[in-house]
Design a protein around this motif. Structure first.
Motif, mmCIF file in Angstrom:
data_model
loop_
_atom_site.group_PDB
_atom_site.id
_atom_site.type_symbol
_atom_site.label_atom_id
_atom_site.label_comp_id
_atom_site.label_asym_id
_atom_site.label_seq_id
_atom_site.Cartn_x
_atom_site.Cartn_y
_atom_site.Cartn_z
ATOM 1 N N PHE A 1 0.824 -1.248 0.017
ATOM 2 C CA PHE A 1 -0.059 0.251 -0.093
ATOM 3 C C PHE A 1 0.705 1.203 -0.029
ATOM 4 N N ASN A 2 0.623 2.398 -0.830
ATOM 5 C CA ASN A 2 0.935 3.487 -0.515
ATOM 6 C C ASN A 2 0.000 4.783 -0.879
ATOM 7 N N PRO B 1 0.556 8.225 -5.185
ATOM 8 C CA PRO B 1 -0.048 7.477 -6.289
ATOM 9 C C PRO B 1 1.314 6.932 -7.212
ATOM 10 N N ARG B 2 2.288 6.551 -6.716
ATOM 11 C CA ARG B 2 3.301 5.950 -7.323
ATOM 12 C C ARG B 2 4.194 4.883 -6.388
ATOM 13 N N GLY B 3 5.128 4.385 -6.945
ATOM 14 C CA GLY B 3 5.987 3.302 -6.099
ATOM 15 C C GLY B 3 7.307 4.181 -5.589
ATOM 16 N N GLY C 1 -1.772 4.908 -4.495
ATOM 17 C CA GLY C 1 -2.742 6.131 -4.099
ATOM 18 C C GLY C 1 -3.726 5.503 -3.194
ATOM 19 N N GLU C 2 -3.787 4.475 -2.447
ATOM 20 C CA GLU C 2 -4.461 4.012 -1.579
ATOM 21 C C GLU C 2 -4.066 4.105 -0.361
ATOM 22 N N PRO C 3 -4.139 5.112 0.593
ATOM 23 C CA PRO C 3 -3.764 5.065 1.810
ATOM 24 C C PRO C 3 -4.713 4.018 2.790
ATOM 25 N N VAL C 4 -3.745 3.320 3.761
ATOM 26 C CA VAL C 4 -4.369 2.459 4.778
ATOM 27 C C VAL C 4 -5.000 3.274 5.665
ATOM 28 N N VAL C 5 -6.280 3.093 6.161
ATOM 29 C CA VAL C 5 -7.081 3.844 7.098
ATOM 30 C C VAL C 5 -6.914 2.947 8.400
ATOM 31 N N ARG C 6 -7.102 1.566 8.424
ATOM 32 C CA ARG C 6 -7.189 0.890 9.808
ATOM 33 C C ARG C 6 -6.407 -0.276 9.862
ATOM 34 N N ASN D 1 -9.738 2.428 1.867
ATOM 35 C CA ASN D 1 -11.148 2.782 1.512
ATOM 36 C C ASN D 1 -11.718 2.201 0.523
ATOM 37 N N SER D 2 -11.019 1.259 -0.210
ATOM 38 C CA SER D 2 -11.326 0.446 -1.088
ATOM 39 C C SER D 2 -11.271 -0.905 -0.846
#
Lengths: 111, 809
Positions: free
Chosen positions: B34-35, B38-40, B78-83, B94-95
């Motif tokens: 996860f990052n 929006p990139r590696g 581009g997908e931040p971890v929320v929990r 969130n996805s």
């Protein structure tokens, strides 16, 4: 091993300056050098009792504000022709906090 | 089935860890990455070259799409971890969620945002990722302000300057990069940055970011305003621990990990800038790569222990060569070895403890940095090479540093003799023409032929030309330097030196921080020379001027409010009486300067007493200063039957114009309304004796250890002209006299005739002197008591701590 007590933040003392800490053994001057080292000395010149905490700090030396005696803060020893020594206490900076020798919390055995 | 590894954060530490993992065991783990960006993974250290235009983004990518595909990494960019759900071993963005057998938290650090108004305006950025970098690249041709003069802030500033922005750096501390550099090296760095057109404002505290729809300017506590189309906050970083906190992992400053980089949950690991290991957090890349190696082994079930090593700092700004490593804090018993080469802008300092190096700072020439660093890391005993250690490994009996370098580096047009306007070139020509003694040079150029204070400098110029034959060089201003007061002052002027560290570096000071004798002198010379640019250094002032009160033998102070021309009012007297009672003043005494002294005030009471006196409209009387003290007056023709002019009124006018000014020594004035001289004006530094036909101005009196009668300087029928002459002679004295010389002593060196020529005969020169005095007064005509008794300053006057209270418990 020396036990330390926290007396405040390094930011509380201006570089090349000092603040006073009241202790059971009298006032102690805590100095901060230009490169953020700290030293703790008895705040009393052996000459005429001047407050060393108000002296000009240069390198690891401090000059008494009353009559310009100069002391090495490492040893407390008067420099040059003047003879005398002030007590020094262990002091250090850790994580931006100033720690000094915790024995200052107690009255000295002699007192 | 392969075990599932989830990694939060695609930064440099986790990237290195994955490389190690795939190299050692390509099939051990299924990886989900996860990052929030929006990139590696790219090389964040290389953002500075991207900013300055030396590299492009593509060139700093560490892992591209192909690399992730080859290793079958499930990329969630581009997908931040929320929990994090530790009970069921799941992480959520969130996805959706992802299950794990092992979780690695590598969230890095978050920039620290100082909580000032305007911090959320568009146009305020940090310096953390590619978006920030792009915003800064877009500042070309605009105004940018960087808050924070540390490593990151300076790289941002240099990068934007290279892109064509007008950049200002605001730094809270007294010199740049204070955690890595001492003041001398900080000064050299500042000088190099200023050469690139970057404005550096030290001791600057940001008060607010101004702007309506977006950032427009930055306001400092001291009232300075810098225009800013973009503001970059680079005051520091702190570990990003929010996810770990929410998941109830053990968190101190960072996420706490053990030697194997395991958190308080055995299935959760962490590495990088977000962790805390044995009380330490990390910001440099070397220890993070060590962590990556250790964590890869841990994940493969091998034993590994993370043990951090000391790391060195290098600034990645092209052309600014600095190196800093080790420890400058703590512990008595340390010694310094300092090497300065003013001509080449080089500064090196080694900190020794016993026979070992514990710290290294280098600026200008860092070639030997790695060698010193090696000696430090290995704890090598350096006692055998101590004498020559500072010259580095290549030392082969080379020469000692040259104290004459500053003189040698002066351009030919630099003025050496101020009285007669003789330049360095003229002296060199005279030497080339055969004049090889001081007398000969004096005879054919007039250099040092008037006041003679530049003799030492003239001899040094001759020595440079003749190849080192120095004779009769006068003693230096103190043990820290061979330069005399006059020479130091001339060199400050000729070389444009604007700070105490600058003077010490460029003129080859022999001590680290000067001494109690040279520091106050340098402080005065600098503020007299650069009233608008130089900031008074309180720590270089003697106790009375630092505390704005006179220290007494028992450590208490005396307080003297100003009484303009010695005139007071019932209201002022009442306020003084109230203050005396409120603070238990043991003695109230009338002074010889026509005012009232409150003796025996405790230091911690000073700001409170000042605030009370300020409230009654009174300001500091500066009874402690090497500056304007009092203007003593008699009652003059307003009341006196023999008075010829309004001496009281003139005294008050002079005091209102001159208060707050700093001079080489104390400056006392007196104005008498007739030759009976009740104000004793003829033993003052500057006096006026009024007569029917006008104003007799006299100077050079004293009534101390030396008792001197004044000599006449000028007679003028106009009060206005009298004031102009007095201001001009004061400025001439400020600009030319040696620190701690009173007017009579200075006059003995330069001659009354010269002073007269400057301020009485030469009207144009008088006018410019008055102009310069007024420029300086625009800064210093200001009450120090008011500045030092504010709510934020007042606590600094009391003891830092009271351990007697704790002991009593």
């Amino acid at each position: 091993m020396t036990i330390f007590v926290d007396i405040g933040s390094l930011d509380d003392i201006p570089a090349q300056g000092a603040r006073v800490v009241r202790t059971a053994q009298g006032c102690v001057a805590v100095f901060r050098t230009a490169d953020d080292r700290v030293f703790a000395l008895e705040d009393r010149c052996p000459h005429k009792g001047g407050p060393l905490s108000e002296g000009i700090v240069h390198g690891t030396f401090v000059t008494c504000p009353l009559h310009n005696w100069v002391f090495d803060m490492n040893t407390g020893q008067a420099q040059g022709a003047d003879e005398g020594r002030v007590r020094t206490f262990a002091a250090k900076v850790q994580g931006g906090r100033i720690l000094i020798d915790a024995t200052l919390l107690r009255r000295s055995a002699a007192a | 089935m392969k075990k599932k590894l989830v990694v939060i954060g695609a930064g440099m530490a986790s990237g290195r860890m994955l490389e190690q993992l795939f190299d050692a065991a390509p099939d051990a783990w299924d990886v989900t990455l996860f990052n929030a960006e929006p990139r590696g993974n790219y090389n964040r250290l290389m953002l500075s070259p991207v900013l300055s235009g030396e590299k492009t983004y593509d060139q700093i990518v560490t892992h591209d799409d192909t690399w992730y595909a080859t290793h079958c990494v499930d990329c969630r960019f581009g997908e931040p971890v929320v929990r994090i759900d530790r009970k069921n071993r799941l992480v959520y963005s969130n996805s959706g969620g992802a299950p794990y057998d092992a979780l690695v938290i590598a969230t890095g650090s978050a920039p620290f945002i100082i909580p000032v108004p305007g911090k959320d305006l568009p146009g305020v950025v940090t310096y953390r990722d590619l978006e920030d970098t792009q915003a800064m690249i877009d500042t070309a041709g605009k105004d940018a302000v960087v808050i924070g003069g540390g490593l990151l802030g300076l790289e941002a500033a240099a990068g934007m300057a290279a892109r064509g922005a007008r950049v200002t750096v605001i730094h809270l501390m007294g010199h740049l990069m204070e955690r890595q550099l001492d003041p001398a090296a900080g000064y050299l760095l500042q000088r190099d940055l200023e050469k690139r057109g970057i404005t550096v404002h030290c001791k600057g505290a940001t008060k607010a970011i101004l702007g309506t729809d977006r950032a427009e300017a930055v306001l400092l506590e001291d009232g300075t305003v810098y225009p800013a189309d973009l503001v970059c906050m680079a005051v520091g970083i702190r570990p990003e621990v929010r996810l770990a906190n929410d998941a109830h992992l053990e968190v101190e400053r960072g996420i706490v990990v053990d030697d194997a980089l395991r958190t308080s949950d055995p299935h959760v690991f962490a590495l990088g800038e977000c962790v805390e290991h044995r009380g330490q957090v990390f910001g440099l890349v070397a220890p993070l790569y060590d962590q990556a190696k250790v964590l890869a082994k841990t994940l493969l079930g091998e034993a590994a222990i993370f043990a951090p090593v000391q790391t060195a700092t290098k600034l990645k700004v092209t052309g600014c060569d600095l190196f800093s490593a080790g420890d400058f804090a703590d512990a008595p018993g340390r010694e310094d070895i300092v090497f300065r080469d003013p001509g080449r802008g080089i500064y090196k300092r080694l900190v020794l403890e016993g026979d070992r190096i514990v710290g290294v700072v280098m600026y200008g020439d860092t070639a030997d940095g790695a060698w010193f660093y090696g000696l430090m890391k290995d704890g090598t005993d350096i006692s055998d090479m101590r004498d020559t250690l500072i010259f580095g490994p290549a030392f082969q009996g080379g020469a000692a540093p040259d104290p004459m370098a500053a003189v040698a580096a002066l351009p030919p047009e630099a003025e050496i003799c101020g009285c007669n306007g003789v330049s360095k070139g003229t002296i060199l020509d005279a030497v080339a023409g055969g004049a090889c003694t001081l007398d000969a040079v004096r005879a054919c150029t007039k250099a040092s032929a008037s006041c003679g204070t530049c003799s030492g400098l003239v001899q040094q110029v001759m020595a440079v030309a003749l190849g080192g034959e120095v004779q009769d060089t006068p003693v230096g201003m103190c043990k820290c330097t061979n330069h005399s007061h006059e020479d130091v002052r001339r060199l400050i002027r000729a070389m444009g030196l604007k700070s105490i560290p600058a003077v010490m570096q460029e003129l080859g000071w022999k001590t680290v921080g000067g001494c109690h004798s040279c520091r106050p002198a340098l402080n005065f010379y600098l503020l007299a020379e650069y009233p608008l640019e130089y900031r008074d250094d309180r720590q270089s002032r003697f106790v009375n001027e630092r505390n704005h009160a006179n220290i007494q033998k028992d450590g208490t102070y005396s307080v003297v409010p100003r009484m303009w021309g010695g005139v007071t009012t019932p209201a002022e007297l009442r306020a003084i009486a109230d203050a005396a009672e409120k603070y238990g003043v043991p003695m109230v005494k009338v002074t010889g300067g026509q005012r009232i002294d409150l003796l025996g005030v405790r230091k911690e009471d000073l700001p409170h007493m000042w605030a009370d006196l300020n409230a009654a409209g009174m300001v500091s009387g500066a009874a402690y200063s090497k500056g304007l003290r009092t203007v003593k007056t008699c009652v003059g023709k307003e009341f006196c039957r023999v008075g010829t002019q309004d001496s009281t009124g003139l005294g008050i006018k002079l005091e209102k114009l001159m208060w707050g000014s700093w001079t080489p020594h104390k400056l006392k004035l007196g104005v008498s309304g007739c030759p009976r001289n009740c104000a004793e004006a003829t033993c003052k530094d500057i006096g006026v004796v009024c007569v029917d036909s006008g104003y007799n101005i006299v100077i050079g009196g004293a009534a101390g250890m030396e008792v001197r009668e004044t000599v006449p300087l000028a007679l003028t029928p106009s009060e206005d002209e009298a004031i102009q002459i007095i201001l001009a002679v004061t400025q001439l004295y400020r600009e030319n006299a040696r620190y701690l010389d009173r007017i009579w002593k200075w006059m003995g060196k330069v001659g009354l005739g010269w002073i007269k020529a400057q301020v009485v005969d030469d009207m144009e020169n008088r006018r410019t002197l008055v102009e310069r005095f007024e420029i300086s007064q625009s800064v210093y005509r200001r009450d120090p008591w008011a500045d030092l008794s504010t709510p934020s300053e007042t606590p600094k006057w009391a003891p830092l701590a009271d351990l007697t209270l704790e002991a009593a418990e």
